[in-house]
Design a protein around this motif. Sequence first.
Motif, PDB file in Angstrom:
ATOM      1  N   GLN A   8       0.832  -1.216   0.000  1.00 33.30           N
ATOM      2  CA  GLN A   8       0.000   0.000   0.000  1.00 33.30           C
ATOM      3  C   GLN A   8       0.860   1.257   0.000  1.00 33.30           C
ATOM      4  N   GLU A   9       1.891   1.236   0.838  1.00 36.27           N
ATOM      5  CA  GLU A   9       2.777   2.413   0.947  1.00 36.27           C
ATOM      6  C   GLU A   9       3.463   2.702  -0.390  1.00 36.27           C
ATOM      7  N   ILE A  10       3.956   1.644  -1.034  1.00 37.18           N
ATOM      8  CA  ILE A  10       4.644   1.820  -2.320  1.00 37.18           C
ATOM      9  C   ILE A  10       3.653   2.340  -3.355  1.00 37.18           C
ATOM     10  N   GLU A  11       2.487   1.726  -3.395  1.00 42.57           N
ATOM     11  CA  GLU A  11       1.454   2.109  -4.369  1.00 42.57           C
ATOM     12  C   GLU A  11       1.045   3.579  -4.186  1.00 42.57           C
ATOM     13  N   ALA A  12       0.800   3.980  -2.927  1.00 41.62           N
ATOM     14  CA  ALA A  12       0.369   5.352  -2.654  1.00 41.62           C
ATOM     15  C   ALA A  12       1.475   6.350  -2.998  1.00 41.62           C
ATOM     16  N   ILE A  46      11.179   3.501  -1.303  1.00 42.75           N
ATOM     17  CA  ILE A  46      10.632   4.864  -1.432  1.00 42.75           C
ATOM     18  C   ILE A  46      11.715   5.831  -1.930  1.00 42.75           C
ATOM     19  N   GLU A  47      12.900   5.739  -1.345  1.00 43.57           N
ATOM     20  CA  GLU A  47      14.001   6.629  -1.739  1.00 43.57           C
ATOM     21  C   GLU A  47      14.396   6.410  -3.203  1.00 43.57           C
ATOM     22  N   ALA A  48      14.419   5.145  -3.616  1.00 43.58           N
ATOM     23  CA  ALA A  48      14.785   4.827  -5.001  1.00 43.58           C
ATOM     24  C   ALA A  48      13.730   5.357  -5.975  1.00 43.58           C
ATOM     25  N   ILE A  49      12.456   5.198  -5.615  1.00 44.12           N
ATOM     26  CA  ILE A  49      11.375   5.715  -6.474  1.00 44.12           C
ATOM     27  C   ILE A  49      11.499   7.238  -6.586  1.00 44.12           C
ATOM     28  N   LYS A  63       9.331  12.475 -19.296  1.00 41.02           N
ATOM     29  CA  LYS A  63       8.525  11.373 -19.842  1.00 41.02           C
ATOM     30  C   LYS A  63       7.649  10.811 -18.732  1.00 41.02           C
ATOM     31  N   LYS A  64       6.498  10.289 -19.122  1.00 38.83           N
ATOM     32  CA  LYS A  64       5.530   9.756 -18.161  1.00 38.83           C
ATOM     33  C   LYS A  64       6.039   8.420 -17.631  1.00 38.83           C
ATOM     34  N   ILE A  65       6.148   8.316 -16.306  1.00 39.49           N
ATOM     35  CA  ILE A  65       6.580   7.053 -15.698  1.00 39.49           C
ATOM     36  C   ILE A  65       5.315   6.256 -15.392  1.00 39.49           C
ATOM     37  N   ASN A  66       5.074   5.244 -16.223  1.00 39.32           N
ATOM     38  CA  ASN A  66       3.804   4.516 -16.167  1.00 39.32           C
ATOM     39  C   ASN A  66       3.854   3.204 -15.409  1.00 39.32           C
ATOM     40  N   SER A  67       5.039   2.819 -14.951  1.00 40.49           N
ATOM     41  CA  SER A  67       5.150   1.520 -14.303  1.00 40.49           C
ATOM     42  C   SER A  67       6.241   1.546 -13.250  1.00 40.49           C
ATOM     43  N   LEU A  68       6.060   0.734 -12.222  1.00 42.34           N
ATOM     44  CA  LEU A  68       7.092   0.579 -11.195  1.00 42.34           C
ATOM     45  C   LEU A  68       8.374   0.006 -11.789  1.00 42.34           C
ATOM     46  N   SER A  69       8.238  -0.666 -12.932  1.00 39.85           N
ATOM     47  CA  SER A  69       9.418  -1.267 -13.576  1.00 39.85           C
ATOM     48  C   SER A  69      10.492  -0.230 -13.887  1.00 39.85           C
ATOM     49  N   TYR A  70      10.067   1.029 -14.097  1.00 44.43           N
ATOM     50  CA  TYR A  70      11.041   2.104 -14.322  1.00 44.43           C
ATOM     51  C   TYR A  70      11.981   2.242 -13.118  1.00 44.43           C
ATOM     52  N   CYS A  71      11.496   1.813 -11.957  1.00 43.13           N
ATOM     53  CA  CYS A  71      12.251   1.996 -10.710  1.00 43.13           C
ATOM     54  C   CYS A  71      13.034   0.742 -10.313  1.00 43.13           C
ATOM     55  N   ARG A  72      12.858  -0.339 -11.050  1.00 40.03           N
ATOM     56  CA  ARG A  72      13.468  -1.625 -10.702  1.00 40.03           C
ATOM     57  C   ARG A  72      14.982  -1.497 -10.487  1.00 40.03           C
ATOM     58  N   HIS A  73      15.661  -0.888 -11.457  1.00 36.67           N
ATOM     59  CA  HIS A  73      17.113  -0.783 -11.404  1.00 36.67           C
ATOM     60  C   HIS A  73      17.556   0.094 -10.226  1.00 36.67           C
ATOM     61  N   ARG A 178      -8.434   1.246  -1.062  1.00 36.16           N
ATOM     62  CA  ARG A 178      -7.015   0.941  -0.849  1.00 36.16           C
ATOM     63  C   ARG A 178      -6.162   2.202  -1.041  1.00 36.16           C
ATOM     64  N   THR A 179      -6.487   2.974  -2.089  1.00 36.13           N
ATOM     65  CA  THR A 179      -5.741   4.206  -2.382  1.00 36.13           C
ATOM     66  C   THR A 179      -5.942   5.229  -1.267  1.00 36.13           C
ATOM     67  N   GLU A 180      -7.188   5.359  -0.796  1.00 30.63           N
ATOM     68  CA  GLU A 180      -7.464   6.318   0.287  1.00 30.63           C
ATOM     69  C   GLU A 180      -6.719   5.929   1.563  1.00 30.63           C
ATOM     70  N   GLU A 181      -6.736   4.639   1.890  1.00 33.20           N
ATOM     71  CA  GLU A 181      -6.067   4.166   3.112  1.00 33.20           C
ATOM     72  C   GLU A 181      -4.554   4.397   3.036  1.00 33.20           C
ATOM     73  N   ALA A 182      -3.959   4.063   1.896  1.00 35.38           N
ATOM     74  CA  ALA A 182      -2.509   4.227   1.731  1.00 35.38           C
ATOM     75  C   ALA A 182      -2.124   5.703   1.804  1.00 35.38           C
ATOM     76  N   ASN A 183      -2.936   6.572   1.189  1.00 32.32           N
ATOM     77  CA  ASN A 183      -2.639   8.006   1.235  1.00 32.32           C
ATOM     78  C   ASN A 183      -2.823   8.569   2.642  1.00 32.32           C
ATOM     79  N   LEU A 184      -3.825   8.059   3.363  1.00 33.79           N
ATOM     80  CA  LEU A 184      -4.032   8.514   4.740  1.00 33.79           C
ATOM     81  C   LEU A 184      -2.806   8.181   5.592  1.00 33.79           C
ATOM     82  N   ARG A 185      -2.288   6.970   5.446  1.00 32.19           N
ATOM     83  CA  ARG A 185      -1.123   6.563   6.233  1.00 32.19           C
ATOM     84  C   ARG A 185       0.086   7.442   5.887  1.00 32.19           C
TER      85      ARG A 185
END
Length: 200
Positions: A8-12, A46-49, A63-73, A178-185
């Motif tokens: 949730q934290e990563i997603e938010a 979080i720091e890497a993202i 450029k639009k970052i559309n996927s977490l895969s951009y952050c994999r490396h 799920r989005t509301e809960e993650a953003n609240l945290r």
Amino acid sequence: MTTEAYFQEIEAHFAALRQTPFILSAKDWALMKSWAADGVPLPVVIEAIDSVFEKNESSGRQKKINSLSYCRHAVKELWKERKEMLVGAAGETPEAAPGPLLDALAVRLEGVAAAAPFAPRVRALASEKSVPRIEEKLMELEGELLDAVIAAEDVAALRAEIAASLEGARLDEKTRARTEEANLRRLVRERFGLPRLTLF
């Protein structure tokens, strides 16, 4: 903090940086699960993202970052760097001396009224013999801490702020909740200055 809360934290955080409600793909979920399985601490992810978004902004390409895969490396590199840094730091790894690291975390908790009662429980984890086990317990404590603050404080204004930011977004009920809960945290952590509970 549970694995679900980790996701949730990563997603938010990712959605907040994109400034749009965002639904993760199956590929993104698999990537998060691999980070969790490899024991990559949430603050490292979080720091890497953040670094990926900052580089994108400063490059001027925007450029639009559309996927977490951009952050994999970036996640892989930062985690490798942190582990090496910890091995080199005063010749002690967290495995060798988690006590001082836990004590430093407890001191930070004592500086926040709502978090202070959790400080002794953080210090008590020094008796655990395994760093992965300590990290697991810290994640659980962080989840409890956030729940306690949300229950004790008036967060109605924060909930309203989140609802307003999601207005007009086409989300199914489960994703919206799920989005509301993650953003609240995330906002509660920022508003009350709660530290992330991790040895890394």
